[in-house]
Design an enzyme around this catalytic site. Sequence first.
Site, PDB file in Angstrom:
ATOM      1  CB  CYS A 111      -7.341  -0.034   4.412  1.00 33.04           C
ATOM      2  SG  CYS A 111      -5.449  -0.690   4.598  1.00 33.04           S
ATOM      3  CD  GLU A 170      -2.288   4.591   2.829  1.00 32.90           C
ATOM      4  OE1 GLU A 170      -3.572   4.774   3.009  1.00 32.90           O
ATOM      5  OE2 GLU A 170      -1.858   3.394   2.060  1.00 32.90           O
ATOM      6  CB  CYS A 217      -2.626   2.199   5.687  1.00 33.96           C
ATOM      7  SG  CYS A 217      -2.028   1.217   4.339  1.00 33.96           S
ATOM      8  CG  HIS A 251      -1.947  -0.817   1.217  1.00 34.70           C
ATOM      9  ND1 HIS A 251      -3.157  -0.667   1.534  1.00 34.70           N
ATOM     10  CD2 HIS A 251      -2.187  -2.209   0.793  1.00 34.70           C
ATOM     11  CE1 HIS A 251      -4.096  -1.661   1.746  1.00 34.70           C
ATOM     12  NE2 HIS A 251      -3.447  -2.761   0.985  1.00 34.70           N
TER      13      HIS A 251
END
Length: 164
Positions: free
Chosen positions: A83, A55, A86, A53
């Site tokens: 999410c 992040e 993260c 991801h």
Amino acid sequence: MDTDVKYMKKALVQAKHALDAGEVPIGCVIVYEGKIIGRGYNRRNTLRSTLAHAEITAIDKACRKLGDWRLEGCTMYVTLEPCQMCAGAIVQSRIDRVVMATMNPKAGCAGSILNLLDMKEFNHQVEITKGVCMDEAVAIMNEFFEDLRKRNKAEKLARRNGEN
């Protein structure tokens, strides 16, 4: 130019990298003392990793840059609400502030479904700013999903034609 807009535009550049790679266009930068110390964009399909991801990538780079797992004094700029994974990493890394372009009503854990960033039960809470460069972030997401629908429709049609 407003500081939040300035750095969100840098996160949007990262989102465009993801878009160019055929990934869901999410981008992120982490800023410390006026400098970007971590950048990332979504690469889950490219790397075939749940962890890829935007992040998480940016947090990893920022930690390496500072030489510490604590990112106190840092602000994260991300084009889509984080999410649960993260959001948890943001709390764990002690990031002070998260600036988001747009919310994620289906999977967001910084206010949409729940807010992991501001749970008093945790030992760290994160300041949140929402809606910075929202129209630009939404436009990039819409472009991706429109293209995805077209590709899926074309593939379905090709399979149907191949069966005849």
